[in-house]
Scaffold this motif. Structure first.
Motif, mmCIF file in Angstrom:
data_model
loop_
_atom_site.group_PDB
_atom_site.id
_atom_site.type_symbol
_atom_site.label_atom_id
_atom_site.label_comp_id
_atom_site.label_asym_id
_atom_site.label_seq_id
_atom_site.Cartn_x
_atom_site.Cartn_y
_atom_site.Cartn_z
ATOM 1 N N ALA A 14 0.828 -1.302 0.026
ATOM 2 C CA ALA A 14 -0.198 -0.013 0.228
ATOM 3 C C ALA A 14 0.778 1.245 0.015
ATOM 4 N N ILE A 15 2.039 1.208 0.764
ATOM 5 C CA ILE A 15 2.982 2.461 0.924
ATOM 6 C C ILE A 15 3.577 2.513 -0.558
ATOM 7 N N LYS A 16 3.822 1.531 -1.198
ATOM 8 C CA LYS A 16 4.437 1.608 -2.594
ATOM 9 C C LYS A 16 3.424 2.467 -3.521
ATOM 10 N N LEU A 17 2.047 2.120 -3.306
ATOM 11 C CA LEU A 17 1.198 2.766 -4.391
ATOM 12 C C LEU A 17 0.725 4.273 -3.987
ATOM 13 N N THR A 18 0.776 4.570 -2.495
ATOM 14 C CA THR A 18 0.568 5.823 -2.223
ATOM 15 C C THR A 18 1.532 6.761 -2.479
ATOM 16 N N GLU A 19 2.875 6.120 -2.531
ATOM 17 C CA GLU A 19 4.299 6.900 -3.039
ATOM 18 C C GLU A 19 3.783 7.547 -4.548
ATOM 19 N N GLN A 20 2.984 6.500 -5.086
ATOM 20 C CA GLN A 20 2.853 7.033 -6.606
ATOM 21 C C GLN A 20 1.595 7.902 -6.818
ATOM 22 N N LYS A 21 0.974 8.430 -5.767
ATOM 23 C CA LYS A 21 -0.194 9.302 -5.584
ATOM 24 C C LYS A 21 -1.476 8.406 -6.024
ATOM 25 N N LEU A 22 -1.228 7.079 -5.641
ATOM 26 C CA LEU A 22 -2.598 6.305 -5.868
ATOM 27 C C LEU A 22 -3.187 5.556 -4.528
ATOM 28 N N ILE A 23 -4.464 5.462 -4.470
ATOM 29 C CA ILE A 23 -5.038 4.624 -3.526
ATOM 30 C C ILE A 23 -4.495 3.007 -3.603
ATOM 31 N N GLY A 24 -3.977 2.653 -2.690
ATOM 32 C CA GLY A 24 -3.416 1.204 -2.671
ATOM 33 C C GLY A 24 -4.417 0.100 -1.908
ATOM 34 N N ILE A 25 -4.909 -0.991 -2.138
ATOM 35 C CA ILE A 25 -5.409 -1.959 -1.576
ATOM 36 C C ILE A 25 -4.650 -3.399 -1.588
ATOM 37 N N ALA A 26 -4.483 -4.093 -0.768
ATOM 38 C CA ALA A 26 -3.535 -5.247 -0.680
ATOM 39 C C ALA A 26 -4.445 -6.453 0.320
ATOM 40 N N LEU A 27 -4.606 -7.432 -0.277
ATOM 41 C CA LEU A 27 -5.184 -8.391 0.445
ATOM 42 C C LEU A 27 -4.367 -9.655 0.491
#
Length: 352
Positions: free
Chosen positions: A128-141
């Motif tokens: 999720a952090i890797k995705l938020t660093e790209q200005k994205l909302i991240g979801i991981a399940l």
């Protein structure tokens, strides 16, 4: 020796890298796994940190993790992809899914990537952090080996099945909700068993479904789901998304790290949402900053010093441990020392 030894994060990363490479893990992949483990320790989630190294090494040596398994994209449509990890490390497959989801979300607005035939993917916040660093909302399940019984049952059928969602606030800060759907992650039960400590009431049940404070009985029994039937429902839906939808293992078919009878067969579901597809990112950034201020400044109970956002305590703990070092208790220190001896590699840490 002292009960706690503090080590630098970069030294723990290098040691983890050496351990993984010594059993044949490619350097690039070893870096991904080591980064995930050390991040868990930095964030204070020690149950998912370097304590996992011995189990990973054992599974690689027995062929239950195939560190040479190709991360194959078996289905690749506009905003959807499916990856077969071919029994490689979960962290390696999950990070490939993150990269693919980010790429697709930037193009199509929303993207979902499923992963099958993988292994334990460590701390979900990493993705999720890797995705938020790209200005994205991240979801991981992720699904996992059976630990939670159906509500009213006593036999574990579902994993602790983490749910992680991240929202960017600014360049250096995000809201990161990373939680197991059990009251506590199973790794904390294992850590308590390793340290010979009791566990709090309400964490787990024994094999007969009775509450227990004995971590060894809890490992043989089941974990309590958060919110009773609500947590059971969340465990079930994560299992369906990560297992049945992707073609991964599910339910009682998934093998735990200490079950050496077969590969784990774990499945993941990674989703990325492009904020720009809904509203300008800078506009969103302004509103979420205001939203965060409102929450932080909201009236507190008398005994509460500060209201925290999801992931804020972990972020502060990361900064603290970067300065002071990562604490390793005596049991973990000796476990890593014995692992180094077993692999005939240098053990760079010492105690006073």
């Amino acid at each position: 020796m002292n009960s706690i030894v503090r080590v630098k994060a970069e030294d723990l990363f290098k040691f983890s890298l050496t351990v993984l490479k010594s059993v044949g893990v490619k350097e690039k992949d070893a870096e991904i796994v080591a980064e995930n483990l050390v991040l868990a320790n930095l964030r204070g989630v020690d149950s998912h940190g370097v304590i996992r190294l011995p189990a990973y090494v054992k599974r690689v040596r027995k062929g239950l993790i195939n560190s040479s398994g190709s991360i194959e994209i078996v289905k690749n449509q506009e905003s959807i992809a499916l990856i077969d990890a071919h029994n490689n490390f979960g962290q390696v497959a999950a990070m490939r899914a993150v990269a693919l989801a980010a790429e697709k979300a930037k193009k199509f607005g929303v993207a979902a990537v499923g992963v099958r035939n993988a292994n334990h993917f460590g701390i979900a916040a990493h993705y999720a952090i890797k995705l938020t660093e790209q200005k994205l909302i991240g979801i991981a399940l992720s699904n996992g080996p059976p630990a939670i019984a159906p509500w009213g049952g006593k036999t574990p059928m579902f994993g602790t099945n983490p749910i992680c969602i991240g929202f960017p606030i600014n360049e250096n800060e995000s809201i990161i909700l990373d939680m197991a759907v059990s009251v506590v992650a199973r790794g904390k039960i294992r850590l308590a068993a390793l340290k010979g400590e009791r566990i709090p009431e309400g964490w787990a049940f024994d094999e007969e479904g009775n509450p227990t404070t004995d971590p060894k009985a809890a490992i043989k029994g089941s974990l309590a789901p958060i919110g009773g039937p609500k947590g059971y429902g969340l465990a079930l839906l994560v299992d369906i998304l990560c297992g049945l939808l992707t073609g991964a293992s599910y339910g009682r078919k998934i093998k735990a790290l200490d079950d050496l009878s077969a590969p784990s067969g774990t499945g993941f579901f990674i989703e990325a949402i492009n904020i720009e597809s809904f509203r300008p990112y800078q506009e969103f950034k302004t509103y979420i900053a205001s939203y965060v201020r409102d929450i932080k400044r909201s009236p507190k109970k008398e005994e509460v010093a500060e209201i925290f956002l999801p992931g804020e305590i972990e972020r502060r703990e990361t900064e603290r441990r970067k300065k002071l070092g990562i604490p390793l208790n005596k049991e973990v220190f000796l476990t890593l020392k014995n692992l180094a001896k077993e692999l005939n590699i240098s053990f760079p840490f010492s105690h006073q």
